[in-house]
Design a protein around this motif. Structure first.
Motif, mmCIF file in Angstrom:
data_model
loop_
_atom_site.group_PDB
_atom_site.id
_atom_site.type_symbol
_atom_site.label_atom_id
_atom_site.label_comp_id
_atom_site.label_asym_id
_atom_site.label_seq_id
_atom_site.Cartn_x
_atom_site.Cartn_y
_atom_site.Cartn_z
ATOM 1 N N THR A 33 0.810 -1.222 0.000
ATOM 2 C CA THR A 33 0.000 0.000 0.000
ATOM 3 C C THR A 33 0.841 1.270 0.000
ATOM 4 O O THR A 33 0.386 2.312 -0.488
ATOM 5 N N THR B 293 -0.244 4.740 -1.989
ATOM 6 C CA THR B 293 -0.642 5.987 -1.323
ATOM 7 C C THR B 293 0.257 7.140 -1.739
ATOM 8 O O THR B 293 -0.220 8.263 -1.976
ATOM 9 N N THR C 28 -6.145 -4.066 -7.923
ATOM 10 C CA THR C 28 -6.069 -4.939 -6.750
ATOM 11 C C THR C 28 -6.233 -6.385 -7.210
ATOM 12 O O THR C 28 -7.190 -6.699 -7.931
ATOM 13 N N TYR D 188 1.357 -8.473 2.713
ATOM 14 C CA TYR D 188 0.133 -8.670 1.946
ATOM 15 C C TYR D 188 -0.664 -9.863 2.481
ATOM 16 O O TYR D 188 -1.902 -9.853 2.468
ATOM 17 N N PHE E 278 -4.513 -5.839 2.174
ATOM 18 C CA PHE E 278 -4.187 -4.714 1.305
ATOM 19 C C PHE E 278 -5.289 -3.659 1.370
ATOM 20 O O PHE E 278 -5.018 -2.455 1.541
ATOM 21 N N LEU F 69 -4.887 0.028 2.904
ATOM 22 C CA LEU F 69 -5.064 1.174 2.018
ATOM 23 C C LEU F 69 -6.166 2.092 2.533
ATOM 24 O O LEU F 69 -6.022 3.328 2.508
#
Length: 296
Positions: free
Chosen positions: A182, A186, A205, A233, A249, A253
């Motif tokens: 992530t 971001t 994803t 993950y 994930f 996120l």
């Protein structure tokens, strides 16, 4: 289901999942039919433009998506197009089945263009799209970079494509390559917004799939997948026989985006590596589990 976001971040996770999109190939009509019961009406379903598919398969898939009550988003692979006539013919056929409102323009796999379009920007600048009823164009984003394209070139083209679409009166969506981590995602969203691009972002994803398959796709597309990243993950490189889903994930996120008020409109796009039915059923169950937690 494990790894459901905490109550504090459940709303953010639901917001991220709301209006998610899916991906299918031209060969996956049976999978689409099986998945119909799990997919919310009006969901965007991207239809790929692969080298082993032909015009009839792509158009048939887009038409099936529309008939099922979903929104078709056909891919246009620039370097696979041999001529403007082929592009026009493809769009004519798509328009006839009501599948040109939304498209995804991408460079595509061939290292040498097969025709006049070396990249998605050249397709956009051709003016062909809006003549066939296109209202919105998704363009590719690469939070972890591209194995064959320098970062500065990626940013230059992203900004140029967004500017060209805006000038033509077409809406832009940024659709990213998938990731396991992530952090880069971001940071990439933050950079997009700092450049004044306010388009909707759809974060690629991986849907639930076998670990070996996920690693194979990661290597193919230059996705970071070292031992530390994949452990975060939710799987291990020493156990390739298992399966892995994106719960961690998405939870991570959504938590990070909760702290990014300038992130803007961010959704998820699921690459259906484990199949369209499995991904859609997983998404339905995941949302239901979060909603149950919120009301418990």
């Amino acid at each position: 289901m494990s790894h459901i976001p905490s109550a504090e971040h459940a709303t953010a996770a639901l917001r991220l999942m709301d209006g998610f999109s899916l991906e299918m190939t031209g060969k996956d009509l049976a999978g689409l039919e099986e998945a119909r019961v799990s997919v919310p009406p009006g969901t965007r379903v991207n239809v790929t433009f692969l080298g082993n598919e032909d015009l009839e398969m792509r158009v048939a898939a887009a038409a099936a998506v529309a008939r099922a009550g979903f929104v078709p988003v056909p891919h246009i692979s620039a370097r696979r197009l041999v001529s403007q006539a082929q592009l026009e013919g493809f769009l004519d056929r798509l328009q006839a089945v009501g599948a040109t409102d939304h498209v995804f323009a991408v460079g595509g796999d061939p290292s040498i263009p097969e025709g006049p379009y070396p990249d998605a920007l050249s397709v956009i600048r051709s003016g062909v799209l809006q003549r066939h009823g296109v209202q919105e164009v998704a363009i590719a984003g690469y939070p972890e970079g591209h194995p064959e394209i320098a970062d500065e070139v990626l940013w230059e083209h992203l900004e140029a494509k967004h500017a060209a679409l805006t000038e033509q009166g077409l809406a832009t969506v940024l659709l990213t390559q998938f990731a396991f981590d992530t952090g880069p995602v971001t940071a990439w969203i933050r950079e997009v917004r700092s450049r004044g691009i306010d388009a909707q972002i759809r974060i690629g994803t991986p849907g639930p799939a076998g670990v070996r398959r996920l690693i194979s796709f990661a290597r193919r597309f230059g996705i970071g997948a070292n031992a530390m990243i994949v452990k975060k993950y939710g799987f291990s490189l020493t156990n390739l026989m298992g399966t892995a889903g994106p719960e961690r994930f998405i939870g991570g996120l959504s938590t990070e985006l909760d702290a990014e008020p300038a992130a803007g409109d961010v959704k998820l796009h699921f690459y259906t590596f484990g199949g369209l039915p499995a991904t859609s059923e997983w998404a339905r169950s995941y949302v239901a589990d979060i909603q149950r937690q919120e009301t418990a």
